[in-house]
Enzyme design. Structure first.
Site, mmCIF file in Angstrom:
data_model
loop_
_atom_site.group_PDB
_atom_site.id
_atom_site.type_symbol
_atom_site.label_atom_id
_atom_site.label_comp_id
_atom_site.label_asym_id
_atom_site.label_seq_id
_atom_site.Cartn_x
_atom_site.Cartn_y
_atom_site.Cartn_z
ATOM 1 N N SER A 25 44.741 -41.433 -43.010
ATOM 2 C CA SER A 25 45.448 -42.708 -42.892
ATOM 3 C C SER A 25 45.781 -43.300 -44.251
ATOM 4 O O SER A 25 44.994 -43.231 -45.184
ATOM 5 C CB SER A 25 44.585 -43.708 -42.110
ATOM 6 N N ALA A 26 46.958 -43.923 -44.327
ATOM 7 C CA ALA A 26 47.369 -44.619 -45.544
ATOM 8 C C ALA A 26 46.683 -45.979 -45.670
ATOM 9 O O ALA A 26 46.814 -46.647 -46.683
ATOM 10 C CB ALA A 26 48.883 -44.811 -45.550
ATOM 11 N N ASP A 65 46.671 -39.295 -37.838
ATOM 12 C CA ASP A 65 47.035 -40.563 -38.437
ATOM 13 C C ASP A 65 46.373 -41.673 -37.622
ATOM 14 O O ASP A 65 45.935 -41.445 -36.490
ATOM 15 C CB ASP A 65 48.559 -40.707 -38.436
ATOM 16 N N LEU A 66 46.298 -42.842 -38.189
ATOM 17 C CA LEU A 66 45.647 -43.962 -37.495
ATOM 18 C C LEU A 66 46.650 -44.846 -36.766
ATOM 19 O O LEU A 66 46.675 -44.917 -35.549
ATOM 20 C CB LEU A 66 44.838 -44.781 -38.504
ATOM 21 N N ASP A 67 47.498 -45.507 -37.532
ATOM 22 C CA ASP A 67 48.419 -46.474 -36.943
ATOM 23 C C ASP A 67 49.552 -45.764 -36.207
ATOM 24 O O ASP A 67 50.267 -44.949 -36.791
ATOM 25 C CB ASP A 67 48.993 -47.376 -38.036
ATOM 26 N N GLU A 115 51.043 -37.172 -36.147
ATOM 27 C CA GLU A 115 51.673 -38.311 -36.809
ATOM 28 C C GLU A 115 52.731 -38.955 -35.921
ATOM 29 O O GLU A 115 53.293 -38.304 -35.027
ATOM 30 C CB GLU A 115 52.350 -37.848 -38.106
ATOM 31 N N ASP A 116 53.027 -40.225 -36.217
ATOM 32 C CA ASP A 116 54.101 -40.912 -35.500
ATOM 33 C C ASP A 116 55.235 -41.330 -36.434
ATOM 34 O O ASP A 116 56.198 -41.946 -35.986
ATOM 35 C CB ASP A 116 53.566 -42.159 -34.792
ATOM 36 N N LYS A 147 51.994 -40.775 -48.402
ATOM 37 C CA LYS A 147 52.953 -39.997 -47.628
ATOM 38 C C LYS A 147 54.381 -40.402 -48.037
ATOM 39 O O LYS A 147 54.617 -41.574 -48.286
ATOM 40 C CB LYS A 147 52.754 -40.250 -46.131
ATOM 41 N N LYS A 174 56.604 -47.521 -42.436
ATOM 42 C CA LYS A 174 55.596 -46.869 -41.600
ATOM 43 C C LYS A 174 55.078 -45.600 -42.268
ATOM 44 O O LYS A 174 55.845 -44.761 -42.714
ATOM 45 C CB LYS A 174 56.177 -46.548 -40.224
ATOM 46 N N THR A 191 48.750 -50.962 -35.037
ATOM 47 C CA THR A 191 48.643 -52.161 -35.865
ATOM 48 C C THR A 191 49.919 -52.404 -36.660
ATOM 49 O O THR A 191 49.947 -53.240 -37.544
ATOM 50 C CB THR A 191 47.451 -52.059 -36.840
#
Length: 217
Positions: A115-116, A8-10, A169-170, A145, A44, A16
């Site tokens: 990433s979303a 995942d990105l964020d 993932e977070d 997601k 999120k 961000t």
């Protein structure tokens, strides 16, 4: 044998979420809805349009806006978010991530971004990490997601079967998406939220490539 890692990105590569929160909070305020950080937790890992729907339902005005008006609201939020992204630099990569990506690539592991965010490429360029990832699967999927679409697309982009990949993932929605894709999940963050993760780490500083690989192999 694990052949690919999907991140995942964020909240995993950079943070961000605060920019998203500021942009959504401003938009919500402009249309008479109040949101706080507690409510923001449910946004999120969720795509832009789905996040907007959650905010509108929270404010009891989901039926007030047409499809075209909702698209305009989402675009207004995105303009504010993109303006905030101009603050990003390579220094905003989270601790441990550059080493993790370097070690994974040195070991021949394929790396994908799931990433979303429709701004994923812009963010990765700002972080100077685009060349560290083999495939970027952004938000051009039918379902966000916790549906598995983005992780399945990332695995396909790497030329791998889902069972050959793990996801990192977070967010709770992200962990559910990884499992729905038939993959094992590494959670980064709070155990109370990410208790479904197969491997849970408190923060990215604990994300050691060899330790993760050995755990799943």
């Amino acid at each position: 044998m694990i052949k690919g890692i999907l991140l995942d990105l964020d909240g995993v590569i950079t943070e961000t979420a605060e920019y998203h929160y500021q942009a959504w909070k401003q938009l919500a305020s402009e249309i008479g809805i109040s949101i706080d950080r507690h409510f923001n937790e449910c946004l999120k890992g969720v795509g832009r349009m789905d996040s907007l729907e959650l905010i509108l339902r929270h404010g009891g005005v989901a039926e007030r806006y047409s499809t075209e008006e909702k698209a305009a609201l989402a675009e207004r939020k995105n303009r504010q978010y993109v303006a905030l992204l101009k603050n990003l630099t390579p220094d905003h990569v989270l601790p441990g991530i550059r080493d993790f990506l370097r070690d994974a690539r040195a070991d021949g592991m394929k790396l994908g971004l799931a990433s979303a965010s429709k701004n994923a490429r812009t963010i990765m360029n700002a972080l100077d990490l685009t060349q560290s990832i083999d495939f970027i699967a952004d938000a051009a999927v039918a379902r966000s997601k916790p549906a598995p679409d983005i992780f399945l697309l990332a695995a396909e982009g790497l030329g791998l079967s889902p069972e050959d990949c793990i996801g990192i993932e977070d967010a709770e929605a992200g962990i559910k998406a990884i499992h729905a894709a038939g993959m094992k999940a590494v959670g980064i963050g709070d155990a109370a939220t990410l208790h479904e993760a197969d491997l849970l780490l408190g923060d990215t500083g604990k994300l050691n490539y060899n330790a993760v690989k050995n755990y799943f192999c």
